[in-house]
Structure formats: C-alpha cells, structure tokens
Write an enzyme that holds these catalytic residues in place. Structure first.
Site, mmCIF file in Angstrom:
data_model
loop_
_atom_site.group_PDB
_atom_site.id
_atom_site.type_symbol
_atom_site.label_atom_id
_atom_site.label_comp_id
_atom_site.label_asym_id
_atom_site.label_seq_id
_atom_site.Cartn_x
_atom_site.Cartn_y
_atom_site.Cartn_z
ATOM 1 C CD GLU A 91 -2.799 1.018 2.211
ATOM 2 O OE1 GLU A 91 -4.146 1.418 2.199
ATOM 3 O OE2 GLU A 91 -2.351 0.630 3.401
ATOM 4 C CD GLU B 106 -2.930 -2.275 10.666
ATOM 5 O OE1 GLU B 106 -3.434 -2.654 9.536
ATOM 6 O OE2 GLU B 106 -2.635 -1.194 11.002
#
Length: 895
Positions: A155, A326
């Site tokens: 990412e 997360e």
C-alpha cells in the site's frame, strides 16, 4: 529500474507532464480491461536479493483492443503474452514501459477481441532496501549472526514492484500464490498453506485462494520465523509470528486479537471474510506501524511484540490499538474497499474509529475516549492551518496517494465519525455500518454509499421511536468530510440571552467565511433544576437563545458547558462571564474530556494570538489538582513550549521552572514515587509524566535525584520499579547525562530484549544536552547503528531538541542526498514536520529556502504544513518572548 524493452518514454503514452501539471489519465489504467484472477509464482533469492516471477492474469476486455496498460515498476519484464480463455493461439506483446507513470503498455500485432483473456508474464525483480514493494529486512541473533528476510509492503501503489498487475484498488480479483524458497525457511502468504512440494533443497508452497480483493493487500513473508501457539476464534486460526527468540513477547497481541475478531464479527454481523487463518507477523524493518494485508498482517515490532511484565500502560495501549486497527481493516478496507485513493478515509478513519470502539469494550477502565482527546488535538492543530486538506480530496498521482496517510485521514476522520456516532446514537450508527458492509461486500464504494446506509438506519430509528425527522447525516457529513478546517464556537452572554457565533478557526488570519452544520451538545446547571442537556444542529453563523428557559422553562443559569461530552470536532471559547462560572469549580463542572478540551482550546488561542501567554498561564492555575494524565499532557506540552521561549540560563527561564514546580509539584507529592495496589492505569501513567516534567524543565533537584535512583534500582531488578516510572527515569537521566551515561544507554538499547526497550534507550540519545553527545546521535542517524525505519524519527527528535536543533538542521542540509537515498520516503515526510521547532527567524527563512529548492517526494503537503507551523511558532516567539520575563513569571508564581 524498469527495463524499457522498446526504449519507449512517457511521450509514447501521452503528453509529457511538467512539475505540478500531472494529469489523472496519464497515471490511471484503462477501465475497459478488468482482472478477475491472478496466479502468482515467486522465487526469492535471499543471498543475491533478487526474485524470479511468473504471473497469469485472467482479464475481461470490454472492447476490442491492440493494447493493454498494466502497472509495473522496477521489474525486468522478460515477456508478456495473451491468449483467449476459450483457447487459440498465444499472442506475444511488445512492451513499452513508462517509468514516470509506472505503466507498461503491451502492444499486440493483432487486435484482442472483447471477451475473456489470459495474460502471462515472466519477470525478474530486486528485493530492495526501501521498505516497500518486495523488500529485504535483517535481524541479528544472540551470537551476532545476521539473517535476511524477504517481506512486502504494497500500500498504496507498490504491488507493481513485485509483479505486473492492475494496481488500483477498484481492480479487485482473487489470488492464487505459490512461493519457492529454501526448505529451512518459513514462507507465509494471505491464505492458509494447502500444499508443500520439496525438491533439491527447496520447497514450493501453495496457498489457499484469497477472496476477491485489491492488489495492495497481497503479501509474502519469507524468513526464519517462529509462531505462538494458535488460538481458534469462531473457527479462525490466529497466530503471532516473530523472528526466533521473541516468542515470549506474543501473548498480549494474541489476547488482543482474539477479543477483537469476536467483537468485530458481532458488531458488523459478518464472520471474518478472509479464510481459515489470520497471521500477525512482526518485521524487524518496517516503514509504517502495520499493514492490513488480508490474513497476513505485518507490523513494526514495537506495534505487536510486548513484554507484558515490564510494559508501560502506553506501550500496552499502543499494541492493542494497532492490532485492533488492522483487524478492523479486514472488513473496512479489505472486504469493502474505496474505489480510489481519494476515499482512503473510508479505510483509515473507520479503522481508527473502530479500534477505539473495540478497545473501549475490551478495557473500559482504560477510558480510551479520554485518551483519544490527544489524537483529536493533533488533528485539529493541522486542520487549523491554511495548508490543511479535506478528509476526502482528489488524488491523481501515486505520490499524492502517499500524502493522504496523515492525521486528517486518520484522526480527523475518526473524530467526525465519533461526532456523528454520538449525535445519531451508537446503535443506529452500528446498524448503518453493518448494512453498508453487507451490501458492498467484496466490492468498492464511494463516500455517498456510506451516507445512504447511515441515513436509512436513521430513518428506521426515527420510525421506531416516533421521532418526527431523522438526523440529516448527508447534510452534516458532506460538509465535514469535503471541507477543510473546522469551526470555533464563540459563547457570550449572561444569565439570560446567550449568543453562539461560529467561524473557521485558523492560527493565521483568514477571510474564510465557511459555515458548518455543528452538532451541538449543551450541558447547563440551572438553579433548582440541577444538570440539564440540550442537543441541536447549528447551521447559521449566529444564534441567540435563552438557555435556561430552553432547558428547564425557568430558573437561573449557574454554569454552561458547550460541546458537553467532548465528542464535537470544534473549538469553544467563552467570554469572561462564562469562563469564570466554569473555572470556579473546574473539576465539578467539567468531565475529564471537557477539561481537556478547555485547556486545548485555550492553548490553541495562544498560538493564534487570541489569548496572551500570561492569561493562559493564569487560567491553568486552576488545574493544580488535576488527576487525568491526558489533561496534564496538554498542560505540560504547552508549558514546555513556553519554556523554550525563555533564554537558556536566564532568570526568566529559572522563573518559568519555578512556575512549573508550583503547578506540578502538589499533584506529584500526592502521588509519591511508589505505585499502590489497585491503582488505576491513569494514576500510574500520571505519576511517571509528572516526575519526568519536574526532573527536566521543572529543574526540581529532588526529582532529578529520584529519577537517577529509580534508574539504578531498575537496572538491579527490573520488577522493582513500576514500569510507568521507567521512561521518566530514563528521560531525566539523559537530560542531565554525561558521556558515561550516553555510552550506557547506547549499550542498553543494543542489548535490550524487547522492542520497546530498544526504542526507549535509542530515543533517549536525542534527549541529552551536551553538544558533543548530540553530535554523535546526529551522525548515528546515517550509520548502521540505527535502522533506517527508526532514523527519521530519531532525527526528528533531534530537530526538536533546543540544544541540538540547529546542528541537526545543518547536518540535514549537508547530507540531504544521503538522507533521502537511505530513509523510507514516508519517514522523510514525517521527519521534516519537526522543522517547525526551529523557531528562530533567521533559521526559519533558511528552512523555507531549502525546501523551496529541495522538494520532498510525497511530501509537498507535509512540507507546506511544517513551514506554516514554523511560521506560527516564530510569530508566537516574537509576540511572547519579551512578555515572559522574570517579573511577569514571578507575579504568576506568587499568584
């Protein structure tokens, strides 16, 4: 670099772009080619730091075409072919790679007909040292042996460094992954292992097919990893992985993960979507905090591994927050993904919000929403700049996507979600979120999709309760998400009519006239009626009401609190009348978060030139009996800043230290130096914070002595000192430390057995004050003594140290090329924000000139914000430096 087979340049693909003239089309793929499945086979070489790869991609062509555009970066593409899925001849492409756009154009001799096709490529890449893409990391064993790891960080736009792909979040597909590695190594990917084949000292591992997801979520980790014992959570196997020797540091994260998975499955009403397992893995070199790869979440070691017997409350909270953040992404981000990077907030704001909701439910005694006040304050500091940005704003280039990972996308986004959560009600909000996730599972969304779901939930709630009108979610949230900045609500009046005025709050003057729909919550004490509340939506610039009559019909108003409960993302200022009512009994009139907001808003007014430093210091005297560590955090941070406005060694500085002792000492003496059985985490945290302040800028000889003694006691027996006092002992000892102490701390960092201890003693090296010692720390930031993941943050601490700042700045200028070549890009961006501490007018001009000539990759916005913060600090110094003299501070100290 990418091998350009045809020698093509960017001009072959479109108009060449100059700086500041990036066009979206040049960096975006064609939406007429859509992938549905990838088969990836990679063979990493951990000796040569390269990898060989093969990829097969099933795609759908919506129209006939002779060309296909696909992302690739720093790959040697040996070949590319296409074959109709139904069969037929294999067509070979010529490949033209544009390094700037990171797009390879595949050109075929004949047109590919609309329909299903299979693309194949063989390629080679490098396991780089940039902590992104498919990269290398190292760890050292107890005997000093160095071991290599291959891991990933994709990412936002770095999957293209590992395999050619359609590397945009909207191009979701399923993934089959195979890794060929030496037999002795562990190799993990998103899915569970379904087959292992060995041959010639190597093994090829095949993993379970993933759900439909974006390329940035693919992950591979190869190395000598070991795991905790597995825990089963509603049928999902959960493990914590680390390098050998750190297995004992996994239990806290495992317990956190087990709670969070179960909580999210119930909250979202959707089972974990990612398959049979969730692995959490600590990587020795990691540029960010963690990454939400489906089923294989990667972490910086300090964000996952923890020695629970010696950890501070802040360290436990950090691990819990990151793990919960997360795991929230498994639903928000992985299952349902933003359509493009302008919608990053849909991922990050929600994961930040959910980590707090989850942690509040797991550990209510931690009072996490009071802690979040500090995060909201950090966001509001940036959001009060002219150079801020909306929570959602356009993104055209990959560098711009990287710039969006900041406190606006995370903490401000979380703040406005919490604001609407409290305004419409927690259960209504939860129902809307669950409906949103169910409707868009495995797909991509835009912001309006979320408003649709929340408004529908509000309509249902209104119908159930008989309410005339549901809350206007879209009207409120569109303004807060798409408009930069935030308002201040000015409150004035008397016992009768009260006037509320809103305007944009900025540190520097502006003619901005923006109005927000503000969800206002009032809390008032009315004589004879007690406490009463009122909620309303204020959309106008000015509103006048008789609050006592509105709330109770009659009675005299004794006290008024605006933004009651503290969930609003706006500032509040009161006139002298209401300020005096509130501060008459600040603990009785205000909750913890309301006291925090009062101090934070007042300090913001000092920085904006609305309130003088003297008036601020007079105001905060009423907080001498404060018991919350978060309120004290903003108090001591603001006093610490004013302390630096006095000249080193001057009588004014001595007077400031005296003032600090006067404010802080009474509370510290009540707490003492020893933790009591059954104490709250807040009390333990506060004790350490106050000892640290007194032993440094408070110049309290007894606390300096106590800090050094605590450190010596801890070194003899690490269980003999409360963990929350250890950072204070280290900070004080460094602040007053000599060369011998410096050497000791460097050694303690190298030999530490937990990641937190490594960091504690490493960053203490930036707290010393002797020039020769600080010079050593500055130079260490470009040496093998400091990992590149840590170096930018250590250097930022040096820039913020008034004894080291100017020397660190000169070093940065002289070594800029080395720094930018060595440090992770996001680390450089974070580092430059600390130049705001260089608030000498001449230095400030030098800083601005340097960055004008040396742009920071993916940091244009961050540099603009740092320079504006620097300007604000320079102005503050010029306004207040002369006022903070011995006489003025002496009068305050005697008051």
């Amino acid at each position: 670099m990418l091998h350009n087979i045809e020698g093509a340049s960017c001009q072959n693909e479109g108009q060449a772009l100059g700086a500041g003239a990036r066009a979206e089309a040049d960096f975006r793929l064609c939406n007429s080619v859509k992938p549905s499945h990838y088969d990836i086979h990679l063979t990493p070489d951990l000796e040569q730091f390269t990898f060989d790869g093969e990829v097969t991609i099933e795609v759908e062509l919506e129209k006939d075409s002779k060309t296909i555009r696909i992302n690739a970066k720093e790959l040697d593409l040996h070949n590319f072919s296409a074959q109709a899925k139904a069969g037929g001849k294999e067509l070979w492409a010529t490949i033209a790679v544009c390094e700037e756009s990171e797009i390879a154009t595949l050109t075929f001799a004949e047109s590919l007909k609309a329909g299903q096709w299979v693309l194949k490529s063989q390629f080679k890449g490098t396991l780089n040292d940039k902590l992104k893409g498919f990269y290398r990391s190292f760890w050292t064993d107890e005997k000093g042996g160095k071991h290599a790891i291959a891991t990933t960080q994709f990412e936002s736009t770095d999957a293209r460094r590992a395999f050619p792909c359609f590397d945009e979040p909207a191009y979701k597909a399923t993934f089959d992954v195979r890794l060929t590695v030496p037999e002795k190594l562990t190799a993990l990917s998103n899915g569970a292992i379904i087959k292992t084949e060995t041959e010639g000292g190597k093994k090829t591992i095949t993993y379970e097919r993933t759900m439909k997801m974006s390329t940035y979520l693919v992950c591979f980790c190869v190395g000598e990893f070991v795991s905790s014992q597995p825990v089963m959570v509603n049928g999902t196997e959960v493990r914590i992985w680390s390098v050998p020797g750190k297995e004992k540091l996994t239990q806290f994260a495992l317990d956190t993960s087990a709670f969070a998975i179960d909580f999210y499955e119930k909250y979202f009403e959707i089972p974990y979507p990612g398959g049979k397992k969730i692995d959490h893995i600590a990587i020795p070199d990691f540029a960010s905090g963690a990454m939400e790869n489906l089923g294989l979440i990667t972490y910086r070691e300090t964000a996952l591994l923890l020695d629970d017997s010696q950890a501070t409350h802040a360290e436990r909270k950090r691990v819990a927050e990151v793990v919960m953040h997360e795991l929230a992404h498994m639903w928000f981000g992985d299952l349902v993904t933003m359509g493009w990077w302008n919608g990053l907030w849909l991922n990050e704001s929600f994961a930040t919000f959910m980590e707090n909701i989850c942690l509040h439910n797991w550990k209510p005694e931690w009072e996490i929403w009071n802690d979040f006040g500090l995060s909201r304050a950090a966001a509001s500091r940036v959001d009060a700049l002219k150079s801020t940005h909306p929570i959602e704003c356009p993104v055209n280039h990959p560098d711009e996507a990287a710039e969006m990972f900041d406190v606006i996308s995370y903490e401000k986004g979380c703040s406005v979600l919490y604001q609407i959560h409290e305004f419409i009600g927690g259960e209504t909000f939860r129902r809307g979120i669950a409906a949103y996730l169910k409707k868009h599972s495995y797909g991509n969304t835009e912001t309006h999709d979320l408003w649709d779901a929340l408004e529908e939930a509000c309509q249902k709630a209104a119908a159930e309760s008989g309410k005339a009108e549901p809350e206007p979610v879209r009207l409120i949230m569109d303004k807060w998400v798409f408009t930069p900045g935030h308002p201040v609500l000015e409150v004035s009046g008397d016992k009768g009519a009260i006037t509320f005025k809103q305007r944009p709050f900025k540190f520097l003057s502006t003619d901005d006239k923006t109005l927000w729909p503000i969800p206002v919550c009032l809390k008032a004490r009315v004589k004879g009626k007690g406490l009463v509340e009122k909620r309303f939506l204020m959309q106008e610039a000015q509103l006048t009401m008789d609050v006592a009559k509105e709330l109770s019909g009659d009675g005299e108003l004794e006290c008024l609190v605006v933004n009651a409960g503290g969930s609003g993302f706006y500032r509040v200022t009161y006139d002298k009348h209401f300020t005096s009512l509130i501060t008459k009994d600040v603990n009785g009139n205000l909750s913890t978060i309301e006291r925090f907001n009062l101090v934070n808003d007042a300090w913001a007014c000092v920085r904006a030139g609305i309130l003088s430093a003297a008036d601020y210091l007079n105001l905060i005297q009423v907080f001498s009996e404060e018991t919350d560590p978060n309120v004290w955090a903003i108090l001591t941070a603001s006093i610490g800043h004013l302390y630096t406005l006095t000249a080193r060694g001057s009588e004014a500085r001595a007077s400031m230290s005296h003032l600090i002792r006067k404010l802080v000492k009474p509370t510290q003496e009540k707490l003492g130096l020893t933790a009591a059985e059954g104490e709250s985490v807040q009390t333990r945290q506060l004790r350490g914070s106050l000892v640290s302040v007194l032993g440094t800028i408070g110049d309290d000889e007894s606390m300096v002595k106590a800090g050094v003694q605590l450190l010596e006691k801890w070194k003899q027996d690490r269980q003999s000192v409360d963990a929350n006092l250890v950072p204070a002992a280290v900070s004080i000892s460094a602040y007053h430390g000599d060369g011998a102490r410096y050497e000791e701390f460097a050694k303690l960092s190298r030999e530490a057995t937990s990641p937190q201890e490594v960091q504690r003693f490493l960053f203490a090296l930036a707290r010393f004050r002797k020039p020769e010692l600080l010079k050593r720390t500055i130079e260490a930031c470009l040496s093998e003594q400091v990992r590149t993941q840590d170096a930018p943050y250590l250097f930022a601490a040096l820039l913020s140290n008034e004894e080291a700042g100017e020397g660190a700045w000169q070093f940065l200028k002289e070594n800029w090329q080395k720094i930018t070549a060595s440090y992770p890009e996001n680390g450089v961006v974070r580092m430059v924000s600390s130049v705001s501490a260089l608030d000498n007018e001449a230095l400030a001009k030098d800083v601005a000139a340097f960055f004008a000539a040396h742009p920071v990759k993916s940091g244009e916005m961050a540099v603009a914000q740092a320079l504006e913060q620097l300007d604000i600090n320079v102005r503050l110094r010029k306004r207040e430096e002369a006022n903070l003299d011995k006489a003025a501070l002496g009068r305050l100290a005697r008051a």
